[in-house]
Write a protein that holds these residues in place. Sequence first.
Motif, PDB file in Angstrom:
ATOM      1  N   THR A  87       0.845  -1.188   0.000  1.00 31.76           N
ATOM      2  CA  THR A  87       0.000   0.000   0.000  1.00 31.76           C
ATOM      3  C   THR A  87       0.881   1.239   0.000  1.00 31.76           C
ATOM      4  OG1 THR A  87      -0.116   0.013   2.426  1.00 31.76           O
ATOM      5  CG2 THR A  87      -1.872  -1.148   1.236  1.00 31.76           C
ATOM      6  N   GLN A  88       0.338   2.311  -0.476  1.00 33.01           N
ATOM      7  CA  GLN A  88       1.049   3.581  -0.495  1.00 33.01           C
ATOM      8  C   GLN A  88       0.072   4.686  -0.124  1.00 33.01           C
ATOM      9  OE1 GLN A  88       2.894   4.499  -4.201  1.00 33.01           O
ATOM     10  NE2 GLN A  88       3.840   6.390  -3.484  1.00 33.01           N
ATOM     11  N   THR A  89       0.505   5.545   0.761  1.00 34.98           N
ATOM     12  CA  THR A  89      -0.350   6.632   1.207  1.00 34.98           C
ATOM     13  C   THR A  89       0.352   7.961   0.972  1.00 34.98           C
ATOM     14  OG1 THR A  89       0.547   6.473   3.462  1.00 34.98           O
ATOM     15  CG2 THR A  89      -1.441   5.212   2.969  1.00 34.98           C
ATOM     16  N   ASP A  90      -0.415   9.006   0.862  1.00 30.05           N
ATOM     17  CA  ASP A  90       0.142  10.340   0.713  1.00 30.05           C
ATOM     18  C   ASP A  90       0.816  10.757   2.008  1.00 30.05           C
ATOM     19  OD1 ASP A  90      -0.791  10.439  -1.809  1.00 30.05           O
ATOM     20  OD2 ASP A  90      -2.697  11.399  -1.270  1.00 30.05           O
TER      21      ASP A  90
ATOM     22  N   ILE B  61      -2.268  13.825   3.867  1.00 33.28           N
ATOM     23  CA  ILE B  61      -3.576  13.759   3.220  1.00 33.28           C
ATOM     24  C   ILE B  61      -4.410  14.973   3.613  1.00 33.28           C
ATOM     25  CG2 ILE B  61      -5.683  12.400   2.997  1.00 33.28           C
ATOM     26  CD1 ILE B  61      -4.045   9.921   3.524  1.00 33.28           C
TER      27      ILE B  61
END
Length: 599
Positions: free
Chosen positions: A494-497, A500
């Motif tokens: 998974t990759q997140t900002d 956010i």
Amino acid sequence: VKAVVLDPRNEFNVDQILTKRDVQNLIQLCVTRLLDTTNPSLSTIKMQVYFDMDYANRAELLREQRRVLEGRLAPLVRDITDSRPRVPDEMMKVYQMIVSYVLLSSGLGSPTDIEVVREATAALQSIFPQTALSAFISFSKKDKEQQLKNLAMLVTGIRLFNRECGNGGKGIDDLPAILNEVLPSATRTMEDSLNTCHELARTGEDSLNTCHVLAHCYTALLESMHEDQHRHRQLSSFKLKEALFNVRQYEAFLCILMSDAITGAQEVEKMNVQFATTMEQLKNIVQNKVSVDTKDVFPLFVAICNVWTGFQNELLLLSFLSNMTNNLQQFLEAQSQLFPEEVLTSLLEGVTVKTDEERISETMGTRVNISDFENQEWLFPETTADFDQLLIQYHGFCAYAIGVKGLTLPGNPAIGILKHKDRCYVFSSKESAYIFAQDPDKFIQLTIEKAKEHAELIHLLELHHHFEYLAPYTQTRSADKSLMKPTTKHDSSTQTDTHILPPSIVKSYEWNEWELRRKAIKLANLRRKLTHAMQTDLSHLRRENSTQVYLPKDVSTQTKHENSSNVPRPQIFLAGLRGGSSAPTRMVKVDLTRPIDET
């Protein structure tokens, strides 16, 4: 494989590692069993697997249907919510997409039918004109999605009301009439299947002329085998027990489907009344008025839409139940191969066939005497609350007959329900109850051993707590069931900002209490301060002017000779300025400056 290993007749030791020879033997037994298409036991297991994997209760089926519908509408919803129209043509395109969404979500007509689109567009314009599209575009994505759902329900309610009044209704089927016609037919078909189970001959002929249910016939034949050794030798080659379990499982599944159909019929009856009542209220409010208050009619339009959605759901459920009923019949084909009509008729000669109802009625006058058992707990209708809601073991069959004879005889709760280790057991006769109560654990173990020989009994008698590794799919997929099941593993990432949400740092925050006190004191002093301002005549109506000039340049010159001169310092003295004794003042000026020539 587990069913073959469990069968004690195959002599596998589950506590030891299988040798190479054991593995080959196991493979051969499994293949032989799979290829034996005439064995009702294999058909029963196939039927159990099919029902376990395909059946879903009302809530699960409707939840899945909503998920599928939302998945189909997701691209259209995304196009509507992400669009940023600027010119009129783009605005019109977005409005047409909203009309398509309303039609697809309601299921009332095709978006390719021009008349249906015109009718839906007119209904939408009455509550959401194109001029309101600019405000809709400014909403957030979540608000847009909610607005679309509200518009779909209102337009659906308006179209249904217009159809009821005779103004429109293109592409809308009369679901209440369809359900009122189809539901009794479907229920009757299930009842007929439950009463006759299945035709023995696949040649289109009628069921047995004797009109006996197959389960009752097989039970009577098995009982005659236990009573007469000659009959035992005659019938031992037939797979009567496997056929009986096959029919009993078919009956159990049909009962579940018929119960759902009856529940659906009751829901349709309630919805018919609710739909008629809501429509009558709406007619009384609207009547012949040109305009009505939205707060009076909008809730009724939404209520009509919800009831109609209920009709659509019931039609979907009925179609699902009908398909399940038709697909279950394929698992009874082994019956016609093993017991053709003439064979079963000859076997039943001289045998008394009793139905389940007749067996129960014969034992209605007998019951267990509690005084004969000191350490056993017996439950009766007059002494037990919610007697009909008790969870009976072995699917309501006699606990004694299953373990000892391998028969699925219906238990009679009126005889008495034995509660042993928090589990309830029923019996087909008073004698069976007395024998079982003497040593319940012994007969429970006999039932488990019988289930090892016939693996289909694990599901039929609901013995999954004894065989957790053979638990059905419907239980293993529930998170709250502590059952063993294979673990599925896969790689994922998974990759997140990084950020956010916008930063929420409060720069005015102070952790020091004394600093807060100083700020409070400053604010308290400012409350007593005043700011004054005034304007003078000279500054009145004046404006500020500014100019820009070039600064002078520094210039210097140099000569060949340097010369200098010195002049005498002037020395002039004045005397008599302060006056004297005489009246007039005489000032004397003395110039003592040296001449220039002397310097």
